[in-house]
Design a protein around this motif. Structure first.
Motif, PDB file in Angstrom:
ATOM      1  N   GLN A   1      39.883  -6.868  79.430  1.00 22.64           N
ATOM      2  CA  GLN A   1      41.305  -7.040  79.160  1.00 22.64           C
ATOM      3  C   GLN A   1      41.671  -8.487  78.893  1.00 22.64           C
ATOM      4  O   GLN A   1      42.608  -8.773  78.161  1.00 22.64           O
ATOM      5  CB  GLN A   1      42.131  -6.517  80.343  1.00 22.64           C
TER       6      GLN A   1
ATOM      7  N   PRO B   1      40.983 -10.367  74.575  1.00 24.02           N
ATOM      8  CA  PRO B   1      41.781 -10.649  73.371  1.00 24.02           C
ATOM      9  C   PRO B   1      42.539 -11.961  73.466  1.00 24.02           C
ATOM     10  O   PRO B   1      42.549 -12.759  72.525  1.00 24.02           O
ATOM     11  CB  PRO B   1      42.757  -9.472  73.288  1.00 24.02           C
ATOM     12  N   PHE B   2      43.145 -12.193  74.620  1.00 22.04           N
ATOM     13  CA  PHE B   2      43.916 -13.416  74.823  1.00 22.04           C
ATOM     14  C   PHE B   2      43.017 -14.642  74.706  1.00 22.04           C
ATOM     15  O   PHE B   2      43.327 -15.598  73.996  1.00 22.04           O
ATOM     16  CB  PHE B   2      44.569 -13.382  76.206  1.00 22.04           C
TER      17      PHE B   2
ATOM     18  N   GLN C   1      42.029 -15.351  71.132  1.00 18.50           N
ATOM     19  CA  GLN C   1      43.119 -15.936  70.347  1.00 18.50           C
ATOM     20  C   GLN C   1      43.299 -17.409  70.677  1.00 18.50           C
ATOM     21  O   GLN C   1      43.465 -18.237  69.793  1.00 18.50           O
ATOM     22  CB  GLN C   1      44.438 -15.195  70.610  1.00 18.50           C
ATOM     23  N   ILE C   2      43.269 -17.713  71.984  1.00 21.13           N
ATOM     24  CA  ILE C   2      43.454 -19.109  72.397  1.00 21.13           C
ATOM     25  C   ILE C   2      42.326 -19.980  71.849  1.00 21.13           C
ATOM     26  O   ILE C   2      42.564 -21.059  71.294  1.00 21.13           O
ATOM     27  CB  ILE C   2      43.495 -19.208  73.948  1.00 21.13           C
TER      28      ILE C   2
ATOM     29  N   PRO D   1      40.866 -11.867  91.092  1.00 19.75           N
ATOM     30  CA  PRO D   1      41.459 -13.183  90.913  1.00 19.75           C
ATOM     31  C   PRO D   1      42.553 -13.115  89.849  1.00 19.75           C
ATOM     32  O   PRO D   1      42.391 -12.433  88.842  1.00 19.75           O
ATOM     33  CB  PRO D   1      40.283 -14.044  90.441  1.00 19.75           C
ATOM     34  N   SER D   2      43.664 -13.781  90.093  1.00 22.38           N
ATOM     35  CA  SER D   2      44.741 -13.758  89.105  1.00 22.38           C
ATOM     36  C   SER D   2      44.677 -15.046  88.289  1.00 22.38           C
ATOM     37  O   SER D   2      43.982 -15.995  88.650  1.00 22.38           O
ATOM     38  CB  SER D   2      46.086 -13.663  89.798  1.00 22.38           C
ATOM     39  N   LEU D   3      45.432 -15.047  87.216  1.00 21.58           N
ATOM     40  CA  LEU D   3      45.471 -16.244  86.388  1.00 21.58           C
ATOM     41  C   LEU D   3      46.027 -17.419  87.193  1.00 21.58           C
ATOM     42  O   LEU D   3      45.613 -18.561  87.011  1.00 21.58           O
ATOM     43  CB  LEU D   3      46.324 -15.998  85.140  1.00 21.58           C
ATOM     44  N   ALA D   4      46.947 -17.100  88.118  1.00 25.41           N
ATOM     45  CA  ALA D   4      47.528 -18.162  88.941  1.00 25.41           C
ATOM     46  C   ALA D   4      46.450 -18.830  89.798  1.00 25.41           C
ATOM     47  O   ALA D   4      46.459 -20.051  89.970  1.00 25.41           O
ATOM     48  CB  ALA D   4      48.641 -17.597  89.819  1.00 25.41           C
TER      49      ALA D   4
ATOM     50  N   ARG E   1      44.499 -21.025  87.605  1.00 24.41           N
ATOM     51  CA  ARG E   1      45.300 -22.179  87.215  1.00 24.41           C
ATOM     52  C   ARG E   1      45.265 -23.250  88.313  1.00 24.41           C
ATOM     53  O   ARG E   1      45.155 -24.436  88.035  1.00 24.41           O
ATOM     54  CB  ARG E   1      46.737 -21.731  86.961  1.00 24.41           C
TER      55      ARG E   1
ATOM     56  N   LEU F   1      48.546 -26.430  74.378  1.00 22.45           N
ATOM     57  CA  LEU F   1      47.497 -25.422  74.298  1.00 22.45           C
ATOM     58  C   LEU F   1      46.300 -25.756  75.179  1.00 22.45           C
ATOM     59  O   LEU F   1      45.735 -24.882  75.846  1.00 22.45           O
ATOM     60  CB  LEU F   1      47.054 -25.318  72.834  1.00 22.45           C
TER      61      LEU F   1
ATOM     62  N   ARG G   1      46.068 -24.686  78.835  1.00 20.42           N
ATOM     63  CA  ARG G   1      45.946 -23.235  78.924  1.00 20.42           C
ATOM     64  C   ARG G   1      44.540 -22.792  78.584  1.00 20.42           C
ATOM     65  O   ARG G   1      44.018 -21.848  79.155  1.00 20.42           O
ATOM     66  CB  ARG G   1      46.949 -22.570  77.997  1.00 20.42           C
TER      67      ARG G   1
ATOM     68  N   ILE H   1      42.134 -20.657  80.973  1.00 23.34           N
ATOM     69  CA  ILE H   1      41.513 -19.412  80.536  1.00 23.34           C
ATOM     70  C   ILE H   1      40.002 -19.449  80.746  1.00 23.34           C
ATOM     71  O   ILE H   1      39.399 -18.464  81.163  1.00 23.34           O
ATOM     72  CB  ILE H   1      41.844 -19.173  79.038  1.00 23.34           C
TER      73      ILE H   1
ATOM     74  N   TYR I   1      39.532 -18.854  84.332  1.00 27.29           N
ATOM     75  CA  TYR I   1      39.882 -17.464  84.655  1.00 27.29           C
ATOM     76  C   TYR I   1      38.768 -16.505  84.247  1.00 27.29           C
ATOM     77  O   TYR I   1      38.338 -15.647  85.023  1.00 27.29           O
ATOM     78  CB  TYR I   1      41.190 -17.113  83.934  1.00 27.29           C
TER      79      TYR I   1
END
Lengths: 154, 299
Positions: free
Chosen positions: B41, B44-45, B48-49, B153-156, B159, B230, B233, B237, B240
């Motif tokens: 999941q 894709p993100f 793109q990044i 684990p979350s994106l937070a 981060r 960018l 992030r 990512i 993450y």
């Protein structure tokens, strides 16, 4: 669905954690960092920073409000890709929690020590307020959601 | 020769163990599947990044490179490592493999840099208890620790970890940061790898991408601002994704370890049952002999 298929653009809304929407649309309205962006089919290639607010995807009579905050929006070759830091379908928003977060941010703002802290808290406050607004709009409009074949997998 | 009762007791305890390890194996396999889904999941993100980073780096490197501190290549005096290990054990040799990889790549880099001048210092950010313990035990300098990150684990979370590394990099406390974690290859194999996180190396643009290059973008506000927004992030990512892969690897290693344990226990049960039956038979034979010889003696 009464949709003019020949006048649509492809839209994908993704966050790092999941994909929220993938499908056709007649219009996308997004909160750009420097003002609202309205994107119709055959828009020129664009790369923009997102602010926080409601992203609306319209297809025929249906409408999909999604709360987004931070990230990027890219338009190229009749497709829109939204890379959001956070994104929630309007009906997923937990209003009680958002309200609580808003209240906390407001209290913190009163005690903010430095300008840097203040800026950060103000951003958080604005985010929670627009989150609440999105939930509110979605509840009142009662418009038909776009039925999506494949984008609801969590 | 242990008594019959002792053997029986051992069989019973071994069976209990096999039951537990079997259950743990199944839990790990379902957790692994979910972890794999999360990796999917996030893809894709991340793609793109990555695409954006490489395109923007290409399109506007000249004017941008000065403004973004995350790209800055400096002479290396200090090297930072983010080591992602499991929090818990029972996953075979995975934690020690990751720790060994972290140490060997750290020492390799140290030697490489030392050849060109002074010997750099090492600093570690531990994600997961196993790595933390290892770094403390080997008395390396620990500049951050994140334990109990759980199975999701979350994106937070990512981060927060990336923030520590980026802060240290921006303050020039470290001049390069590497990410060490177990890459998920397939259900039965994981490979510890070490990749460079900072300074950010924009990924090379794919060759078949010329169609996108030809498009002239409207930038809002401007390429440099977008690129600056960018990069952090992109770092988030990368961390993450590494964490998600690490969780999938941990669960797969745990699944394999528990399967081996179950197999061993079952083998042991078979051996013990054989011994038990032999002992039982012998006891009966002895008893019969006693009865027979007793009867014979009486006659």
């Amino acid at each position: 669905m009464a949709v003019t298929r020949n006048n649509t653009l492809h839209v994908r809304v993704v966050t790092a954690e999941r994909e929220l929407y993938s499908g056709e649309a007649n219009l996308v309205s997004a909160p750009g960092a420097e003002g609202r962006l309205g994107i119709l089919p055959h828009h020129a290639a664009l790369l923009a920073l997102l602010g926080s607010g409601v992203l609306t995807i319209k297809l025929g009579e249906g409408e999909e409000p999604i709360f987004v905050s931070g990230g990027f929006l890219e338009v190229s070759e009749n497709s829109v890709i939204v890379l959001a830091d956070t994104a929630e379908h309007a009906d997923e928003i937990d209003e009680a929690r958002a309200e609580e977060a808003r209240r906390r941010a407001q209290e913190a703002l009163a005690q903010a020590a430095s300008d840097e802290d203040r800026a950060e808290i103000e951003a958080a406050l604005a985010r929670e307020m627009s989150r609440l607004k999105v939930a509110d709009i979605a509840r009142r409009s009662g418009r038909r959601r776009i039925s999506m074949p494949s984008s609801e997998q969590q | 020769m242990p008594s019959l009762r002792d053997i029986r007791r051992r069989i019973r305890t071994t069976k209990n163990m096999a039951q537990i390890t079997k259950a743990k194996q199944m839990v790990a396999s379902s957790k692994m599947r979910r972890a794999q889904e999360r990796v999917q999941q996030a893809r894709p993100f991340a793609e793109q990044i990555r695409d954006l980073v490489s395109r923007l780096a290409d399109a506007s490197l000249g004017e941008v490179s000065t403004g973004t501190e995350l790209l800055a290549k400096r002479p290396i005096h200090n090297i930072g490592f983010i080591v992602i290990t499991p929090d818990r054990g029972l996953c075979g040799a995975l934690p020690s493999n990751i720790n060994r990889k972290a140490m060997s790549s750290a020492l390799d880099l140290q030697r490489q840099v030392a050849e060109q001048g002074e010997r750099p210092n090492l600093a570690f950010i531990a994600v997961g208890r196993k790595g933390r313990d290892f770094i403390v035990r080997t008395q390396q300098s620990l500049i951050g620790e994140f334990i109990n990150y759980g199975d999701k684990p979350s994106l937070a979370d990512a981060r927060a970890i990336a923030r520590v590394a980026v802060d240290a990099f921006v303050k020039a406390e470290v001049d390069a940061v590497y990410l060490v974690y177990a890459k998920f290859i397939n259900t039965v194999s994981q490979q510890p790898i070490s990749v460079q996180l900072l300074p950010v190396e924009p990924p090379a643009q794919e060759k078949n991408e010329d169609r996108k290059k030809s498009v002239d973008y409207i930038y809002e506000p401007d390429p440099a601002t977008i690129f600056t927004a960018l990069l952090p992030r992109y770092v988030d990512i990368l961390v993450y994704q590494a964490m998600l892969e690490a969780v999938a690897s941990e669960q797969s290693a745990s699944m394999v370890a528990m399967k081996n344990a179950t197999d061993n226990a079952n083998e042991l049960i078979q051996d013990l049952t054989l011994t038990y039956n032999k002992a039982r038979q012998q006891a009966i034979t002895t008893q019969i002999l006693e009865v027979v010889s007793g009867a014979g003696g009486g006659a």
